[in-house]
Design a protein around this motif. Structure first.
Motif, PDB file in Angstrom:
ATOM      1  N   LEU A   1       0.830  -1.211   0.000  1.00 46.41           N
ATOM      2  CA  LEU A   1       0.000   0.000   0.000  1.00 46.41           C
ATOM      3  C   LEU A   1       0.865   1.263   0.000  1.00 46.41           C
ATOM      4  N   LEU A   2       1.994   1.215   0.731  1.00 43.46           N
ATOM      5  CA  LEU A   2       2.854   2.391   0.834  1.00 43.46           C
ATOM      6  C   LEU A   2       3.710   2.607  -0.400  1.00 43.46           C
ATOM      7  N   ALA A   3       3.951   1.572  -1.174  1.00 40.49           N
ATOM      8  CA  ALA A   3       4.841   1.673  -2.336  1.00 40.49           C
ATOM      9  C   ALA A   3       4.425   2.758  -3.314  1.00 40.49           C
ATOM     10  N   PRO A   4       3.120   2.840  -3.702  1.00 44.81           N
ATOM     11  CA  PRO A   4       2.738   3.895  -4.638  1.00 44.81           C
ATOM     12  C   PRO A   4       2.992   5.287  -4.088  1.00 44.81           C
ATOM     13  N   VAL A   5       2.808   5.473  -2.742  1.00 49.18           N
ATOM     14  CA  VAL A   5       3.048   6.767  -2.130  1.00 49.18           C
ATOM     15  C   VAL A   5       4.518   7.138  -2.229  1.00 49.18           C
ATOM     16  N   ALA A   6       5.384   6.162  -1.895  1.00 43.88           N
ATOM     17  CA  ALA A   6       6.821   6.412  -1.975  1.00 43.88           C
ATOM     18  C   ALA A   6       7.237   6.709  -3.406  1.00 43.88           C
ATOM     19  N   LEU A   7       6.661   5.953  -4.355  1.00 52.05           N
ATOM     20  CA  LEU A   7       6.993   6.166  -5.762  1.00 52.05           C
ATOM     21  C   LEU A   7       6.553   7.543  -6.211  1.00 52.05           C
ATOM     22  N   ALA A   8       5.353   7.950  -5.758  1.00 53.37           N
ATOM     23  CA  ALA A   8       4.857   9.267  -6.144  1.00 53.37           C
ATOM     24  C   ALA A   8       5.765  10.365  -5.622  1.00 53.37           C
ATOM     25  N   ALA A   9       6.272  10.195  -4.370  1.00 50.16           N
ATOM     26  CA  ALA A   9       7.166  11.193  -3.793  1.00 50.16           C
ATOM     27  C   ALA A   9       8.463  11.278  -4.569  1.00 50.16           C
ATOM     28  N   GLU A  10       8.962  10.095  -4.991  1.00 46.87           N
ATOM     29  CA  GLU A  10      10.229  10.069  -5.723  1.00 46.87           C
ATOM     30  C   GLU A  10      10.086  10.665  -7.124  1.00 46.87           C
ATOM     31  N   THR A  11       8.885  10.499  -7.715  1.00 43.69           N
ATOM     32  CA  THR A  11       8.698  10.950  -9.090  1.00 43.69           C
ATOM     33  C   THR A  11       7.991  12.296  -9.188  1.00 43.69           C
ATOM     34  N   ALA A  12       7.731  12.950  -8.014  1.00 38.66           N
ATOM     35  CA  ALA A  12       7.063  14.251  -8.037  1.00 38.66           C
ATOM     36  C   ALA A  12       7.919  15.247  -8.813  1.00 38.66           C
ATOM     37  N   PRO A  13       7.297  16.075  -9.642  1.00 40.44           N
ATOM     38  CA  PRO A  13       8.075  17.033 -10.431  1.00 40.44           C
ATOM     39  C   PRO A  13       8.761  18.049  -9.533  1.00 40.44           C
ATOM     40  N   PRO A  14       9.957  18.492  -9.891  1.00 45.67           N
ATOM     41  CA  PRO A  14      10.653  19.490  -9.077  1.00 45.67           C
ATOM     42  C   PRO A  14       9.904  20.815  -9.119  1.00 45.67           C
ATOM     43  N   ARG A  15      10.070  21.623  -8.076  1.00 43.31           N
ATOM     44  CA  ARG A  15       9.411  22.915  -8.032  1.00 43.31           C
ATOM     45  C   ARG A  15       9.936  23.816  -9.146  1.00 43.31           C
ATOM     46  N   GLU A  16       9.049  24.607  -9.704  1.00 43.96           N
ATOM     47  CA  GLU A  16       9.410  25.526 -10.782  1.00 43.96           C
ATOM     48  C   GLU A  16      10.500  26.483 -10.306  1.00 43.96           C
ATOM     49  N   GLU A  17      11.510  26.693 -11.125  1.00 44.70           N
ATOM     50  CA  GLU A  17      12.586  27.616 -10.795  1.00 44.70           C
ATOM     51  C   GLU A  17      12.803  28.613 -11.930  1.00 44.70           C
ATOM     52  N   ILE A  18      13.199  29.819 -11.573  1.00 43.92           N
ATOM     53  CA  ILE A  18      13.462  30.885 -12.535  1.00 43.92           C
ATOM     54  C   ILE A  18      14.904  31.344 -12.358  1.00 43.92           C
ATOM     55  N   ARG A  19      15.710  31.176 -13.369  1.00 48.10           N
ATOM     56  CA  ARG A  19      17.085  31.669 -13.322  1.00 48.10           C
ATOM     57  C   ARG A  19      17.078  33.183 -13.422  1.00 48.10           C
ATOM     58  N   LEU A  20      17.975  33.812 -12.676  1.00 46.07           N
ATOM     59  CA  LEU A  20      17.989  35.270 -12.632  1.00 46.07           C
ATOM     60  C   LEU A  20      18.729  35.906 -13.795  1.00 46.07           C
ATOM     61  N   TRP A  21      19.676  35.200 -14.336  1.00 44.82           N
ATOM     62  CA  TRP A  21      20.544  35.810 -15.350  1.00 44.82           C
ATOM     63  C   TRP A  21      20.691  34.895 -16.560  1.00 44.82           C
ATOM     64  N   PRO A  22      20.718  35.473 -17.756  1.00 43.99           N
ATOM     65  CA  PRO A  22      21.061  34.672 -18.933  1.00 43.99           C
ATOM     66  C   PRO A  22      22.580  34.525 -18.999  1.00 43.99           C
ATOM     67  N   GLY A  23      23.054  33.321 -19.083  1.00 45.26           N
ATOM     68  CA  GLY A  23      24.497  33.125 -19.143  1.00 45.26           C
ATOM     69  C   GLY A  23      25.167  33.390 -17.805  1.00 45.26           C
ATOM     70  N   THR A  24      26.378  33.949 -17.863  1.00 45.97           N
ATOM     71  CA  THR A  24      27.171  34.202 -16.664  1.00 45.97           C
ATOM     72  C   THR A  24      26.639  35.413 -15.912  1.00 45.97           C
ATOM     73  N   PRO A  25      26.379  35.287 -14.601  1.00 40.08           N
ATOM     74  CA  PRO A  25      25.898  36.438 -13.824  1.00 40.08           C
ATOM     75  C   PRO A  25      26.934  37.548 -13.783  1.00 40.08           C
ATOM     76  N   PRO A  26      26.492  38.789 -13.627  1.00 37.43           N
ATOM     77  CA  PRO A  26      27.441  39.903 -13.534  1.00 37.43           C
ATOM     78  C   PRO A  26      28.188  39.872 -12.204  1.00 37.43           C
ATOM     79  N   GLY A  27      29.259  40.636 -12.146  1.00 42.19           N
ATOM     80  CA  GLY A  27      30.036  40.684 -10.906  1.00 42.19           C
ATOM     81  C   GLY A  27      31.236  39.775 -10.969  1.00 42.19           C
ATOM     82  N   LEU A  28      32.151  40.006 -10.058  1.00 41.84           N
ATOM     83  CA  LEU A  28      33.383  39.234 -10.027  1.00 41.84           C
ATOM     84  C   LEU A  28      33.164  37.904  -9.330  1.00 41.84           C
TER      85      LEU A  28
END
Length: 312
Positions: free
Chosen positions: A11-38
């Motif tokens: 019974l627990l296997a599908p729950v564990a599988l769902a947790a493992e296969t859950a899509p990662p949270r949406e992320e937004i990169r701040l900079w195109p390419g290399t960020p500014p600054g040293l």
């Protein structure tokens, strides 16, 4: 007994599988390419596994935001920055629980994963990232269903310093940018600062934040340039500050100084000083009076018409 155990595992296997296969949270990169600054960071990000660094991230090479979309949006947004003295970012104990609570209240939340001077980036890098994040959120407000004039910033400890600097110095030219995100203001519409590092001056010149930003032997001019109270002004965004009287890392004098400076300048500011809680309390625990701060923040936001009262 064995048969029952096998049935339970099935019974627990599908729950564990769902947790493992859950899509990662949406992320937004701040900079195109290399960020500014040293600076340049190589290798994978590091996640702390013990002690006060448990769940904290460092070695950040790709600054970005994690998006928390609420089930019932209230039209407001918050950029959240965890603390860590600018040598790590406390996600697990600070920014992530706060982001989850805010999203549950209807805020669209953006958890900031910013660059760190201790990783080898220029001292101004985290401030570049916070400015950029605010501009991206405001530019894309329509896509997220948020009002461009109801976008706030929240920070804990060093993240409170980062949030405050962004709030009080939004037009500081820290980098050059020419894309569509650079046509809007980085100024947040409100600021929520929790046990923030406010000043780098004596007698509060012992923080890791100070060392990472201005070094061990800074000039008085450098200390002033990176202290939040230096920039307290009448046009500062409405600010609410939370602090604990027994905080050994950022004593309450930090929050009191900023509150007094903002009020003296004619800005809108509010301070809540709790008897105890220490440092790094995040949401707090149910047995702590300090755990009331999220509700106090919600009432404050309602009083400023940032959000409406529930049920209205």
């Amino acid at each position: 007994m064995i048969r029952a155990l096998l049935a339970l595992l099935a019974l627990l296997a599908p729950v564990a599988l769902a947790a493992e296969t859950a899509p990662p949270r949406e992320e937004i990169r701040l900079w195109p390419g290399t960020p500014p600054g040293l600076g340049k960071v190589a290798g994978e990000e590091k996640i702390g596994t013990e002690g006060s660094g448990l769940g904290a991230v460092s070695n950040v090479s790709v600054p970005r935001m994690r998006v928390y979309r609420p089930a019932q949006p209230n039209g407001a947004a918050v950029l959240v920055a965890g603390g860590g003295g600018y040598f790590r970012i406390q996600l697990k104990k600070e920014s992530t629980p706060a982001a989850e609570w805010l999203a549950a209240q209807g805020f669209t939340v953006f958890e900031l994963i910013y660059r760190l001077p201790n990783d080898g980036w220029d001292a101004a890098a985290p401030f570049m990232d916070a400015q950029r994040a605010m501009k991206i959120i405001r530019t894309r407000a329509g896509e997220f269903g948020i009002a461009p004039d109801r976008i706030g910033i929240m920070g804990f400890s060093a993240g409170g310093h980062l949030a405050g600097f962004t709030a009080y110095q939004p037009a500081r030219a820290l980098y050059e940018g020419k894309d569509r995100f650079e046509h809007v203001s980085a100024r947040p519409d409100f600021a929520v600062l929790l046990f923030p590092v406010v000043t780098l001056r004596a007698p509060y010149d012992t923080t890791r934040t100070r060392r990472e930003i201005v070094g061990d032997k800074p000039t008085p001019e450098a200390e002033a340039a990176w202290s939040l109270d230096t920039y307290a002004a009448k046009d500062a965004p409405p600010t609410i500050i939370f602090a604990a009287a027994d905080d050994p890392t950022t004593p309450p004098g930090h929050g009191i100084l900023l509150f007094q400076s903002l009020i003296a300048a004619g800005a809108s500011a509010e301070l809540h000083l709790f008897r105890d809680g220490g440092h790094g309390w995040g949401l707090g625990t149910p047995d702590q009076v300090i755990s009331q701060w999220p509700g106090l923040f919600a009432h404050w936001a309602q009083s400023l018409k940032i959000i409406e009262k529930r049920g209205e």
